[in-house]
Scaffold this active site. Structure first.
Site, short mmCIF file in Angstrom:
data_model
loop_
_atom_site.label_atom_id
_atom_site.label_comp_id
_atom_site.label_asym_id
_atom_site.label_seq_id
_atom_site.Cartn_x
_atom_site.Cartn_y
_atom_site.Cartn_z
N LEU A 74 0.86 -1.19 0.00
CA LEU A 74 0.00 0.00 0.00
C LEU A 74 0.89 1.23 0.00
CD1 LEU A 74 -2.84 -0.74 2.59
CD2 LEU A 74 -3.17 -0.06 0.23
N ASP A 75 0.55 2.25 -0.79
CA ASP A 75 1.30 3.50 -0.76
C ASP A 75 1.32 4.07 0.65
OD1 ASP A 75 1.77 3.35 -3.44
OD2 ASP A 75 0.21 4.78 -4.02
N PRO A 76 2.38 4.82 1.00
CA PRO A 76 2.41 5.46 2.33
C PRO A 76 1.17 6.31 2.59
CG PRO A 76 4.57 5.60 1.31
CD PRO A 76 3.64 5.04 0.26
N ALA A 78 -1.80 5.75 1.51
CA ALA A 78 -2.98 4.90 1.63
C ALA A 78 -3.07 4.20 2.99
CB ALA A 78 -3.00 3.86 0.52
#
Length: 406
Positions: A74-76, A78
């Protein structure tokens, strides 16, 4: 303990950093201590047999902690469902890394595009939002659902010639070639009713000259990417191509620009709020950018939540929180974790925590009653002993008095 479970990652931390925090907590727990000791002992013995030397701490580093991996970064920015594999469960993570369906809920702002497609990038364009209407926005639910071509953003982990795209971006080096669009699937897209509202807490991003210079060096710009609608939508329209037939984004007028500048941080751009069910490989940032272009404007992401991955869902209450491991007693969370590792996503974690907590409270009450009963028995015994001693003393005293009388 071996198996798969899910935990909710918060925004502002990378997936790996978050997983390492969890790994440290589990490694320091009693429930995993025996497995770690066994693995360490086996590794020491194996190393000794292979080399004839004693294994150093560095050689034992991998086996001296809980074996763990995650099933999709997951992106930071997100938050949401992060699937975790423990021990032998790490071998099952492959099925989560490709081919799994995911559900996301996202919020974005119209009128601006950024280098990364989200709030962490820098502004590269500003466009008009005065023409946006809900009835037009709702058509995105059909235009983008189905088999869809999508161009990944420059700030992505996708590799080109063995090098992640985001490294080219950070280094300011031009791409060897244009980013090729990828085939993804959007199974469902629902535009929320609060879309286009200006009643929210997101301030609009400010422009940056440096961002434009960087993109010129990279020779890439999300605004220049070809916009595609789904194959199903285009076939329904009788089009012979999946390229969208939409006019270019409307530039921001000087009057609107001055008004935005005048309002400063108090200005609120129209919101895009939607929920989407997508295949692996789908970039929500690119989907947001494409929706912006389809509306003859631009758009960038400000919030992203992975609501579901395969059968693990925030709405199904089968996803742990980090506080479950930090704030609850180990004897509580270890029982629930063990049950999830055994039975999988069918376990309702909220209900199980209540059940286990209730069982432990009942056990404590039983133990307290046993302690009270034991204490009462001791008291009775002591009382009987005292009575016996008093009787003996009384008899002796009577005997002594009788001897004196005689």
């Amino acid at each position: 303990m071996n198996g798969i479970f899910a935990i909710e990652k918060p925004s502002g931390v990378t997936s790996n950093q978050f997983m390492m925090r969890l790994q440290q907590i589990l490694t320091n727990s009693q429930v995993f201590s025996k497995d770690i000791q066994r693995a360490t002992s086996e590794r020491m013995k194996q190393y000794q047999e292979q080399t004839g030397r004693k294994a150093s701490k560095r050689k034992l580093r991998k086996v001296s902690k809980v074996k763990m991996g995650h099933g999709g970064t997951l992106d930071p920015l997100a938050s949401g469902v992060l699937v975790i594999g423990i021990g032998a469960g790490t071998k099952k993570l492959a099925e989560y890394l490709s081919g799994t369906v995911k559900v996301y809920e996202s919020e974005a702002l119209f009128g601006v595009s950024t280098t990364s497609g989200d709030v962490e990038g820098e502004m590269i364009s500003r466009n008009s939002v005065n023409h946006l209407k809900m009835e037009d926005l709702k058509t995105a639910e059909e235009k983008f659902v189905g088999s869809l071509k999508q161009t990944p953003p420059i700030y992505a982990a996708l590799k080109m010639d063995g090098k992640p795209l985001h490294e080219y971006a950070r280094e300011g080096k031009p791409l060897p070639r244009a980013i090729e669009p990828r085939q993804v699937t959007v199974y469902d897209l629902h535009i929320m009713d609060d879309s286009l509202t200006r009643n929210h807490n997101y301030s609009l991003m400010r422009p940056s000259v440096e961002a434009l210079d960087t993109l010129q060096k990279l020779k890439t710009n999300m605004l220049d990417d070809t916009l595609y609608f789904s194959k199903e939508y285009c076939e329904k329209q009788g089009w012979d191509s999946e390229e969208a037939r939409v006019e270019k984004p409307i530039p921001l007028s000087e009057q609107d620009s001055q008004e935005i500048w005048k309002q400063g941080d108090q200005y609120r751009a129209p919101l895009l709020h939607f929920k989407s069910k997508v295949s692996s490989g789908t970039y929500i940032r690119s989907l947001i950018s494409d929706i912006g272009k389809a509306m003859m404007s631009s758009c960038y992401m400000v919030k992203l939540v992975r609501v579901q991955q395969k059968d693990w869902s925030l709405e199904s209450q089968n996803v742990f929180q980090m506080t479950d491991f930090t704030d609850r007693e180990e004897r509580v969370w270890s029982k629930v974790l063990g049950l999830v590792l055994e039975k999988g996503s069918e376990v309702n974690i909220t209900e199980e925590f209540l059940r286990v907590q209730k069982e432990l409270e009942q056990e404590m009450k039983i133990q307290e009653l046993q302690c009270e009963n034991n204490a009462n028995v001791i008291t009775v015994n002591e009382s009987n002993q005292n009575n016996t001693n008093e009787e003996r003393t009384s008899v002796k005293r009577s005997a002594d008095e009788l001897e004196k009388t005689e």
